[in-house]
Write a protein that holds these residues in place. Structure first.
Motif, short mmCIF file in Angstrom:
data_model
loop_
_atom_site.label_atom_id
_atom_site.label_comp_id
_atom_site.label_asym_id
_atom_site.label_seq_id
_atom_site.Cartn_x
_atom_site.Cartn_y
_atom_site.Cartn_z
N SER A 362 45.60 26.02 46.21
CA SER A 362 45.30 24.47 45.36
C SER A 362 43.89 24.58 45.17
CB SER A 362 45.50 24.24 47.43
OG SER A 362 44.53 24.32 47.98
N PRO A 363 44.30 22.87 45.07
CA PRO A 363 42.27 22.93 43.93
C PRO A 363 41.14 22.89 45.39
CG PRO A 363 43.94 21.28 43.17
CD PRO A 363 44.25 22.47 44.12
N GLY A 364 41.53 22.39 46.45
CA GLY A 364 41.57 22.39 47.60
C GLY A 364 41.17 23.71 48.24
N SER A 365 41.11 24.98 47.59
CA SER A 365 40.68 26.16 47.97
C SER A 365 40.06 27.06 46.79
CB SER A 365 40.97 27.14 48.66
OG SER A 365 42.57 27.16 47.83
N GLY A 366 40.05 26.30 45.60
CA GLY A 366 39.80 27.13 44.38
C GLY A 366 38.33 27.19 44.47
N ASN A 387 43.08 35.24 40.83
CA ASN A 387 44.27 35.95 41.78
C ASN A 387 42.82 36.51 42.87
OD1 ASN A 387 45.68 35.86 39.82
ND2 ASN A 387 44.98 38.40 38.40
N THR A 388 41.75 36.45 42.77
CA THR A 388 41.51 36.46 44.74
C THR A 388 40.00 35.94 44.55
OG1 THR A 388 39.60 37.75 43.11
CG2 THR A 388 40.50 39.07 43.89
N ASN A 389 40.07 34.85 43.94
CA ASN A 389 38.55 33.10 43.95
C ASN A 389 37.34 34.23 44.10
OD1 ASN A 389 38.85 31.35 44.46
ND2 ASN A 389 38.79 31.47 46.68
N GLU A 390 37.06 35.21 43.83
CA GLU A 390 35.81 35.84 43.63
C GLU A 390 35.08 35.41 42.63
OE1 GLU A 390 36.52 40.61 45.87
OE2 GLU A 390 36.86 40.58 43.41
#
Length: 866
Positions: A362-366, A387-390
């Motif tokens: 979600s945009p709240g965790s991106g 994909n990994t949010n790294e």
């Protein structure tokens, strides 16, 4: 109703009163006996209408005459293409005096033919048949009345549900009825006498089925799903559940109440439900998606306004808690270290991870990473792996070991969605992490400084002109010793570079108007090679600066100026670009012409040339110099033909084809030639008159040219005319004429001959009149000569008119026709004048006289002096 017809569909007779009011039932006809499926029923008489059950009514008040009234009922089956007719006759009934004894006393009784609608309970238990109503007619006191009915529930679906007793009019139900299927029935009741007469209008009776609470309410959906953001305030609308009841609306049977039976998970109640509307609202202020992501509510709906004896149903509502960015991301490590070789570009050197409690994806965790310190030269770049949010840290600009062996950068992280502070929580600071980058030393090639060099070259510089130097340095030593320079082949061949010194020179003349140089610039790649064979590259951008190589010149040099002296617009062109082109400076270089001609500015590249005062007509060649903005002067010679004209086309003298004999002359030249010819002609005429006076005598008066035709209105043979004033003209075809040629002019003198016609002779632009007469068969000579005054009066106005036409015509078409040269054709030429100045053709038009023979010949003979 009495049918006197032996066969059905043939004829029906009704006995009716003599006076019938509108909407009066006449009788009934059995339509099915004639046609089972009649789709169309109509009457041939508009005073009657027929219902589907065969009832015949009047549409207006009618009165029966002594004779019977007849009409036809037309039945049609459209699908089967069948058509039947029923002939109906109305006969006035006989007045009967026989009545029952009880009819002798008149009594007013209550009419019972229109009872109130009947009511039957839904799902009635019986016993059946169950009486529900009675219909009765007050005419039953005077007649024997039989009752019948038709309609839904009797002879239509559902058939057999009701029936009516023939003698009593009691209506009975035979079984229970479901109101949701049949809420009401409308039946038609009839009251008739044994002979078929209907004293009453058919009664439409309504049987209403009273509702029973036999249907439980039900939800419109098997499962209701709603969403609400976490941390929503109490009272926020979540959604609405709806239910329906098939029982009768607006009764207690459909008065519904809602309530929440249970909640899963069974924590503190988070939602409330409005009992009447079914609206679900937030009840708890602490909806946390990270703790409970969804709630399941078991909801009950009950009719009878929620009373315990009401019927009820349960349904399910699932409420999903939507994520909001109420959790800030944080780095897993606060410090990182990595290594990279110098001069490496577009290489990944490190991956950084964060922790975020919000909903993944979600945009709240991106995560959004940003370098906030240590990247002033923009050597590093960090992006997010979706994909990994790294965070992916890369080097985008080569690092220099000699300049800095170690780089420290600080990275911060935030979310795509803005942070929303949860209730009863404190603001958090942004999470950061530091990265130490160690630069590894490598042996690298020479580097040009700058890597992109621009050199401006003036246009048309000489070959071999030095335009600059381009040097590279060895990063290890910091100098340019031992470095060689070279330009790889396959590029624009404009410059060369010295292998040792790096000096750049031109190898051709750079002209922006030639071939590949039209673009005005070219990028050239240069190689720098050190002692170890390491190579570095740089780019030289050669830009050709516009020069002042072209002289300004005036585009048009020949002009015609008429007597109105309208200024001439001179326009110059220069092939150079700004600032070596406009504005131009014009100047007359000849001092003598500069005193009589002047130049007036029009715009940057145009001027007006005009005379200062009165000048003579003629052609002027005016030298004019034009100087451009760069100081380059171009000499031009302007040729101006100052002509006595109105339009320039009058001075455009173009040679004509000699074979056509066309000559173009000026107006004054034409006038001079005409006057000269006229003077010579008058001299010749005077000489001829003097020479011929001794040979021939004049027998006509001075007015001989005005009495050629005599008006006569007598039809008698007339008398012989012997007047000398009647002068017939002799044709040039007569052999009696002779000519005298003097110079280029020719004149003819007409004498008497044997011809008897009148004909005018054209020649030299004037007319000669002669007369002929014949008497006694012996030829007699006579002549008609004129004085100078007569000839002048005859020719002067005509020549003046022609000269006026010549002056008015700009194209000088008349002069081409007036001044013609002729060859001498000898004595008595048969050819007349072909010039447009011939007065005979335009003024007197005597050619028609030749077309009047032979009758006119007789008239001419009478005019001959005998």
């Amino acid at each position: 109703v009495l049918s006197l017809c032996c066969e059905a569909c043939k004829k029906v007779i009704f006995h009716v009163p003599s006076e019938l009011e509108a909407d009066t039932l006449v009788g009934r006809v059995d339509l099915k006996e004639c046609l089972q499926s009649a789709e169309s029923i109509s009457s041939s008489d508009g005073n009657f209408k027929i219902l589907e059950d065969g009832s015949v009514y009047t549409t207006s008040a009618i009165s029966l005459s002594a004779e019977k009234k007849t009409f036809t009922i037309l039945l049609k089956d459209i699908q089967e293409h069948v058509q039947k007719k029923i002939h109906v006759s109305l006969v006035e009934e006989e007045k009967r005096k026989t009545r029952h004894a009880r009819d002798t006393v008149l009594k007013r009784t209550k009419r019972r033919w229109g009872p109130i609608p009947s009511v039957m309970m839904e799902n009635a238990l019986g016993p059946f048949p169950l009486q529900i109503q009675q219909v009765q007619s007050d005419t039953a006191q005077n007649y024997t009345i039989y009752y019948s009915a038709s309609g839904p529930g009797i002879d239509q679906d559902p058939k057999g549900l009701f029936y009516i007793e023939r003698e009593t009019g009691n209506i009975f139900a035979t079984r229970a009825v479901d109101r949701e299927q049949y809420p009401s029935f409308q039946i038609i009741c009839f009251a008739t006498t044994p002979d078929g007469y209907s004293p009453e209008v058919p009664l439409v009776h309504t049987i209403r089925i009273e509702d029973d609470n036999d249907n439980a309410p039900y939800f419109t959906q098997d499962r209701f799903e709603f969403c609400v953001p976490e941390n929503s305030k109490p009272g926020v609308l979540v959604g609405k559940v709806t239910a329906e009841d098939r029982d009768e609306p607006d009764t207690l049977h459909t008065k519904l109440k809602y309530r929440i039976v249970s909640q899963n998970p069974p924590v503190t109640p988070a939602f409330s439900l409005h009992g009447d509307t079914g609206v679900i609202s937030v009840l708890s202020p602490q909806l946390d998606r990270e703790l409970v992501s969804s709630y399941t509510l078991l909801i009950e709906v009950r009719d009878m306004s929620g009373q315990p004896f009401g019927l009820c149903t349960t349904g399910t509502a699932v409420i999903k808690i939507e994520d909001t960015n109420d959790n800030a991301p944080s780095f897993k490590q606060l410090q990182y270290e990595t290594r990279v070789e110098e001069n490496r570009v577009n290489v990944e050197i490190l991956r950084i991870s964060v922790v975020d409690l919000d909903e993944p994806g979600s945009p709240g965790s991106g995560a959004v990473y940003e370098i906030i310190r240590g990247n002033d030269d923009q050597s590093f770049e960090i992006t997010t792996d979706k994909n990994t949010n790294e965070g992916i840290l890369c080097v985008v600009k080569g690092l220099d070991y000699e300049s800095s062996k170690q780089r420290v950068i600080v990275i911060a992280v935030k979310n795509e969605a803005p942070y929303m502070l949860a209730p009863h929580s404190q603001q958090l600071s942004q999470s950061t992490s530091s990265v130490t980058v160690h630069v590894l030393d490598v042996d690298e090639g020479p580097v040009f400084k700058p890597c992109h060099l621009r050199l401006d070259v003036k246009e048309c510089e000489e070959i071999g002109t030095s335009i600059g130097r381009y040097l590279a340095e060895d990063p290890e030593t910091g100098n340019s010793e031992g470095i060689c320079y070279r330009i790889p082949p396959g590029q624009c061949n404009w410059i060369s570079i010295d292998e040792k010194s790096g000096e750049v020179r031109t190898i051709k003349v750079l002209d922006r108007d030639v071939g590949e140089m039209r673009r005005g610039q070219c990028n050239i790649t240069v190689l720098a090679i050190d002692r170890n064979g390491k190579t570095g590259t740089g780019t030289i951008q050669v830009v050709i600066q516009p020069g002042n190589k072209n002289y300004p010149r005036i585009t048009k040099t020949d002009y015609i100026m008429c007597r109105d002296r309208k200024p001439i617009c001179l326009t110059a062109e220069d092939g150079d670009e700004s600032p070596y082109s406009t504005p131009f400076v014009y100047r007359i270089t000849d001092h003598s012409l500069a005193s009589s001609w002047k130049i007036t500015r029009h715009n940057d590249n145009s001027v007006y040339l005009s005379p200062k005062g009165d000048i003579l007509f003629g052609t002027y060649t005016i030298p004019i110099s034009v100087m451009d903005n760069g100081g380059k002067v171009g000499e031009n010679h302007i040729r101006v033909n100052f002509c006595d004209c109105v339009t320039p086309t009058e001075c455009n003298t173009t040679p004509r084809d000699n074979t056509r004999g066309n000559v173009t002359l000026g107006v004054w030249a034409i006038l001079a030639m005409i006057l000269g010819s006229l003077l010579l002609l008058l001299i010749l005429i005077t000489i001829c008159g003097c020479c011929g006076s001794g040979v021939m005598h004049r027998h006509v008066t001075d007015d001989c040219a005005n009495h050629n035709l005599i008006i006569s209105n007598t039809e008698a043979p007339g008398e012989e005319v012997m007047d000398h004033n009647i002068i017939p003209l002799q044709s040039t075809s007569d052999q009696g004429g002779y000519g005298i040629k003097t110079g280029d002019q020719q004149t003819f003198e007409m004498v008497k001959g044997r011809g008897h016609t009148l004909e005018s002779v054209k020649g030299g632009g004037h007319q000669t009149l002669g007369s002929v007469k014949e008497g006694g068969g012996q030829p007699m000579m006579d002549t008609c000569r004129y004085s100078y005054s007569e000839w002048h009066n005859f020719t002067h106005p005509r020549l003046g008119e022609k000269v006026h036409l010549c002056r008015q015509d700009e194209e000088q078409k008349h002069s081409e026709d007036y001044l013609l040269s002729y060859n001498y054709e000898g004595k008595g030429s048969l050819a007349g004048s072909v010039g447009c100045c011939s007065d005979q053709h335009e003024e007197e038009a005597l050619d028609f006289l030749d077309q009047l023979e032979p009758k006119f010949r007789t008239l001419a003979e009478t005019c001959i002096k005998r």
